[in-house]
Design a protein around this motif. Sequence first.
Motif, mmCIF file in Angstrom:
data_model
loop_
_atom_site.group_PDB
_atom_site.id
_atom_site.type_symbol
_atom_site.label_atom_id
_atom_site.label_comp_id
_atom_site.label_asym_id
_atom_site.label_seq_id
_atom_site.Cartn_x
_atom_site.Cartn_y
_atom_site.Cartn_z
ATOM 1 N N GLN A 615 0.837 -1.195 0.000
ATOM 2 C CA GLN A 615 0.000 0.000 0.000
ATOM 3 C C GLN A 615 0.879 1.255 0.000
ATOM 4 O O GLN A 615 1.677 1.472 0.902
ATOM 5 N N VAL A 616 0.710 2.105 -1.054
ATOM 6 C CA VAL A 616 1.425 3.375 -1.139
ATOM 7 C C VAL A 616 0.429 4.451 -1.553
ATOM 8 O O VAL A 616 -0.680 4.175 -2.019
ATOM 9 N N ASP A 617 0.840 5.704 -1.421
ATOM 10 C CA ASP A 617 -0.033 6.833 -1.768
ATOM 11 C C ASP A 617 0.212 7.341 -3.179
ATOM 12 O O ASP A 617 -0.650 8.022 -3.752
ATOM 13 N N GLY A 618 1.371 7.059 -3.734
ATOM 14 C CA GLY A 618 1.656 7.552 -5.065
ATOM 15 C C GLY A 618 2.872 6.873 -5.658
ATOM 16 O O GLY A 618 3.631 6.196 -4.969
ATOM 17 N N ILE A 643 -0.017 4.214 -15.228
ATOM 18 C CA ILE A 643 -1.092 5.136 -14.844
ATOM 19 C C ILE A 643 -2.390 4.372 -14.590
ATOM 20 O O ILE A 643 -3.074 4.586 -13.575
ATOM 21 N N ASP A 644 -2.718 3.456 -15.496
ATOM 22 C CA ASP A 644 -3.967 2.697 -15.346
ATOM 23 C C ASP A 644 -3.933 1.822 -14.100
ATOM 24 O O ASP A 644 -4.923 1.740 -13.356
ATOM 25 N N LEU A 645 -2.797 1.141 -13.864
ATOM 26 C CA LEU A 645 -2.693 0.253 -12.705
ATOM 27 C C LEU A 645 -2.766 1.045 -11.409
ATOM 28 O O LEU A 645 -3.450 0.643 -10.453
ATOM 29 N N ARG A 649 -5.925 1.344 -8.308
ATOM 30 C CA ARG A 649 -5.716 1.128 -6.880
ATOM 31 C C ARG A 649 -5.852 2.417 -6.086
ATOM 32 O O ARG A 649 -5.515 2.461 -4.903
ATOM 33 N N GLY A 650 -6.315 3.496 -6.745
ATOM 34 C CA GLY A 650 -6.512 4.766 -6.053
ATOM 35 C C GLY A 650 -5.224 5.473 -5.709
ATOM 36 O O GLY A 650 -5.152 6.186 -4.700
ATOM 37 N N ILE A 651 -4.199 5.304 -6.539
ATOM 38 C CA ILE A 651 -2.871 5.852 -6.260
ATOM 39 C C ILE A 651 -2.565 6.971 -7.252
ATOM 40 O O ILE A 651 -2.803 6.838 -8.460
ATOM 41 N N ARG A 652 -2.023 8.098 -6.771
ATOM 42 C CA ARG A 652 -1.656 9.217 -7.623
ATOM 43 C C ARG A 652 -0.361 8.897 -8.373
ATOM 44 O O ARG A 652 0.491 8.142 -7.893
ATOM 45 N N VAL A 653 -0.210 9.533 -9.551
ATOM 46 C CA VAL A 653 0.953 9.281 -10.396
ATOM 47 C C VAL A 653 1.645 10.600 -10.708
ATOM 48 O O VAL A 653 1.000 11.574 -11.120
ATOM 49 N N ILE A 654 2.957 10.634 -10.510
ATOM 50 C CA ILE A 654 3.786 11.793 -10.843
ATOM 51 C C ILE A 654 4.792 11.364 -11.908
ATOM 52 O O ILE A 654 5.452 10.330 -11.767
#
Length: 697
Positions: A615-618, A643-645, A649-654
């Motif tokens: 479990q991570v936030d981004g 990005i899709d994956l 899982r509700g994770i932000r992408v930078i």
Amino acid sequence: MPRKHPRQPESIPAAAAMLRRWPQPGLLLDQAGLVVFWNSSAEKALGWTSAEVLGHSPPISALAVATAPQLPLAEILRNGGLTNLSCFARHREGHSLAVQLTAAPVDSSGPSEPAFLLMLELPSTQSHGETCTLSADNFAREALDALPQHIAILDVAGTILSVNKAWRQFASDNNGVSSAVCEGSNYLTACQDAGAEGCQEGTAFLEGIRAVLDGVLLEFSLEYSCHTPERPSWYMGVVTAMAGPGQARIVVAHENITQLKQAESAIERLAYYDSLTKLPNRWLFQDRLSQTLAQARRENQLVGLVFLDLDRFKNINDTLGHSAGDELLKEVAHRLKSCIRRSDTIARLGGDEFVIILPAINQTEDATLIARKILQSFTPAVDLEGQEIFITTSIGIAIYPNDGQNSESLVRNADTAMYQAKERGRNNYQFFSPEMNRKVQEFLNLETSLRRALNRQEFLLHYQGIYDLATGVMTGVEALLRWQHPEWGLVYPLEFLPVAEETGLIQPLGDWVLATAVGQWRDWQRAGLDPPPITVRLAQKQARHPRLMETIGRALEEGGLEAGSLVLRLAPATLGDSDETLQNNLKLLRRLGVHLFLDDFGAEETAFATLRQHQVDGVKIDQSLVRDLPADTDAAAIVQTVIDLAHARGIRVIAEGIVEEDQVGFLRQHLCDEGQGYLFGRPQSAMDFIHQFTQAP
């Protein structure tokens, strides 16, 4: 008189009991040559009372023999028994008396217990007649029979004239006949026969006896092994000439020193051998390597040094326990022994490090053959507590004289080659090279400079904004470490962080980055700005530190920063580490509210598995993928998948490393949340970064 003896013996031996009733002067000495018993006949003959002489040197002066006129009595006694030696005894009234001295060693266990038996014959007692002489002979026989040493008296031809009880018993036990090698036998012939049968000690003892008989030596001694019917034993043989009037004689004495040799052997094993594998330890290895190199210098030979370290041995200890690890090390030692020549030496330096000395090799390929045999021997699985474990090893090889002129340099360079083998994927061998040495020296120089940089405060932080790709609003700021070296200029993390992590400097350096970044966020806030969450890199060793939460908590409190405004970026390998302390720290960070972002995502295949399992936030898409967007179709497909994956899982992408508008367009099209890169602004000092809080990209 000499100094007082510290204590009197608590028990009187059998020899003292005989002396009490003996009509002639007699005394007992301890190992230091001090009197521990003085019979009544000695009191009458010399005038000294027992109380006056106990604990002192005996009132007997140096031997009156031409061969050793100045030797003190105690020193001569330590060399064995004495018979009919002319001495001077000092009477209490001051005059000296000529006496004949007979002495023999007494078995003792303590420094102050009787060690020597002395009997004196004074002129006044010699006239007592034949009865007294016969009694003295009987007493001497009883005393010699009481001794544990095997004692025989020989004439100049080597014929045995007399033996004591211990000699007779030993001869009987080893020959089956009580008269074998006893009175009437020629001892020189027995030694000669033993030498003819291949016993080197027999030949050496024969030569020693002849040297004493010829007057070349006063005494000869030899340690030798003797296989008795019960077990192998060690003995000390001593040959001494008998001084005094009459026909020349020699005394041969043998003493069992097996217990002493066993004790010496046990001490040697403890000092020079590894208790687990029974291989030579570091100290014995250094000694043998020094001797091998010395011989190689004399004979112009090559010497190979093989340094090996087990791959991922720590995982076995952590998973199965140290007892299983110990069993594995013993199995490794067994397999290594099967790979070497009889002349080679294997040693365990400690932990899972082993080293092999290959003396007198003909060419470097000889070391290659050994290395290949070792790698092959590790192929079969090892059964550890019912589990099949496969192990591999990384091997480094250095060759004397090309790779080192002495022990220290040779070991260091073989160790360097071993680490090169690990860097090249493990389970292989590498030879040392000058280029490798250059890299090691650069590493050491960099490590030294890093340590100085911490003390000299040469590090600084630059800051770079993170922006929402849809709105262009700054959503975060990342603290990036820089090193302002006084000679090299500005040094970037890729050049020094690997060294900091390997040497352990990453811990104090990481603590400084965290405290400085949070402190800067506080300064911006106090200046009336509204800084977004701040991102700091957290190294794997930092994440495993048992006091991580204490460090994080102190930084948040001192900086007035809420946990939700702190973002820690972690390498995927950090989350995949099964270390219990690390996993517990990550749980506590999530519970505290600190955000965790996966760094450099997509650069490693394992990153996708890590994203599914933890479990991570981004996630931060690695700039190596962003760099070639949108032209590189493979990179585009990976980025879209990430990005899709992540969104699933509700994770932000930078996306980091953005430098062109086309890249921004692709990322916006595929709904990437945030971006970071030179297109929005280069990393800047804290002062120069202030204006970016109010500007859009």
